[in-house]
Design an enzyme around this catalytic site. Structure first.
Site, PDB file in Angstrom:
ATOM      1  N   ARG A  84       1.294  -1.622  -0.202  1.00  0.00           N
ATOM      2  CA  ARG A  84       0.316  -0.376  -0.119  1.00  0.00           C
ATOM      3  C   ARG A  84       0.572   0.984   0.073  1.00  0.00           C
ATOM      4  O   ARG A  84       0.608   2.352  -1.007  1.00  0.00           O
ATOM      5  CB  ARG A  84      -0.893   0.191   1.134  1.00  0.00           C
ATOM      6  CG  ARG A  84      -2.015   0.801   1.212  1.00  0.00           C
ATOM      7  CD  ARG A  84      -3.194   1.071   2.434  1.00  0.00           C
ATOM      8  NE  ARG A  84      -2.812   1.073   3.829  1.00  0.00           N
ATOM      9  CZ  ARG A  84      -2.874   0.541   4.079  1.00  0.00           C
ATOM     10  NH1 ARG A  84      -4.337   0.872   4.512  1.00  0.00           N
ATOM     11  NH2 ARG A  84      -2.733   0.746   6.024  1.00  0.00           N
ATOM     12  N   LYS A 181      -2.620   7.152   0.923  1.00  0.00           N
ATOM     13  CA  LYS A 181      -2.742   7.505   2.601  1.00  0.00           C
ATOM     14  C   LYS A 181      -1.796   8.123   2.450  1.00  0.00           C
ATOM     15  O   LYS A 181      -0.250   8.281   3.056  1.00  0.00           O
ATOM     16  CB  LYS A 181      -2.093   5.999   3.133  1.00  0.00           C
ATOM     17  CG  LYS A 181      -2.532   5.893   4.961  1.00  0.00           C
ATOM     18  CD  LYS A 181      -1.982   4.592   5.147  1.00  0.00           C
ATOM     19  CE  LYS A 181      -2.172   4.901   6.561  1.00  0.00           C
ATOM     20  NZ  LYS A 181      -3.476   5.550   7.023  1.00  0.00           N
TER      21      LYS A 181
END
Ligand SMILES: Cc1ncc(COP(=O)(O)O)c(C=O)c1O
Length: 329
Positions: A84, A181
């Site tokens: 991620r 993120k």
């Protein structure tokens, strides 16, 4: 702050360090080890855990981060968190400081340097210092930072009695920013502050189509009235590593008769409110039951069996699963 009629001092390097030390002693923190690519090593004194003010992550929010858990001296699901991290870097147009293996090695070694066996490991990537412009400074080296710290902690009653949440009045991030993120957590921060001020434990974002999104730093999921574990699609919210792992582990609960299925789908607010259980998933919270939403009970208004079973499964996975990274203490 200095008063209006005092002069501002020009501080020496020693005075700066003394001021940072004083700041940390006024407000002690549980930060155990910090790696900075800009320092080229690890520091364990929180007063030294600093980055330059003109780093693009500080003044423009041009940075990304991720957090993995540390339990019993092993890092949990690090590869998923690194996947991620790399994806977020691509989306934020941030150059990696080196190969993925090198970043992993630094994360593992910083953890070893902390000497701690339980906590959290958060790491950031920035486009680096060098100007106060909108675009990164020419020739800036990317900044990579790793912090090993105590992690976020939540009240025990969240697990025993369940949480109360509210629909936030703040708009959900547009999908690109929600799935990346980044260090831009303003909506998430405002949502949690709003909820706490109103006497709730946290908030929930709803998207413009009336579908359930996520919470401040956690995903939300539901057990429908016919026993399906339902999770919102990941195209407009962060793909939580905990949620993705739980969706796999939850299949075992079908054999136990606790669930009839597992589904990732759009969930309207009306469908969500009619659910049997509402759950929070995240690396810090793991699994916690939500028993009330906007002052309306969810299901019986008490923590349900799926929340309990999923917490057991993830805790087991963190202890003995196949997603553990050894730390060479
Ligand atoms: C906005 C948001 N959603 C969901 C999550 C849950 O993700 P994870 O399970 O990887 O901690 C987080 C935590 O990082 C988050 O910040």
């Amino acid at each position: 702050m200095t008063t209006a009629n005092s002069t501002l001092q020009i501080l020496s390097a020693d005075a700066v360090l003394a001021q940072y030390r004083a700041l940390r002693s006024r407000q002690p923190v549980n930060y155990w080890a910090f790696y900075s690519s800009q320092l080229g090593g690890v520091v364990t004194d929180p007063a030294l855990m600093v980055i330059p003010f003109d780093d693009h992550m500080v003044h423009r929010g041009h940075g990304i981060f991720d957090t993995a858990g540390l339990a019993n001296g092993k890092i949990y699901d690090l590869e998923a968190h690194l996947d991620r991290f790399v994806l977020s870097a691509e989306r934020a147009k941030l150059r990696l400081p080196g190969a993925r293996e090198e970043m992993r090695d630094i994360i593992v070694k910083t953890t070893a340097a902390s000497g701690r066996r339980d906590g959290s490991i958060r790491y950031w990537l920035s486009s680096g210092p060098g100007s106060l412009e909108l675009t990164p400074a020419a020739g800036a080296a990317p900044g990579f930072f790793v912090m090993v710290f105590a992690g976020l902690s939540y009240p025990e009653r969240w697990y025993t009695d369940g949480l109360r949440v509210m629909t936030t009045t703040y708009p959900i991030k547009p999908p690109l920013y929600a799935i990346t993120k980044t260090t831009n957590y303003l909506p998430n921060v405002l949502m949690q502050m709003e909820a706490k001020q109103a006497g709730f434990d946290n908030g929930v974002f709803i998207d413009p189509n009336g579908h359930v999104g996520e919470s401040s730093n956690m995903n939300v999921a539901f057990v429908t009235s016919d026993g399906v574990l339902a999770h919102p699609t990941f195209d407009h919210i962060l793909a939580g590593c905990t949620a993705l792992r739980l969706l796999e582990l939850a299949r075992g609960l079908q054999d136990e008769g606790l669930l009839t299925g597992v589904r990732v789908c759009d969930i309207t607010v009306a469908e969500a409110r009619a659910s049997r259980e509402m759950l929070l998933f995240g690396s810090s919270v793991k699994v916690a039951p939500i028993v009330q939403w906007d002052a309306q009970p969810i299901g019986t208004g008490k923590p349900g069996p799926v929340a309990k079973a999923l917490l057991r499964l993830i805790e087991e996975d963190m202890r003995t699963g196949d997603r553990l990274t050894d730390v060479p203490y």
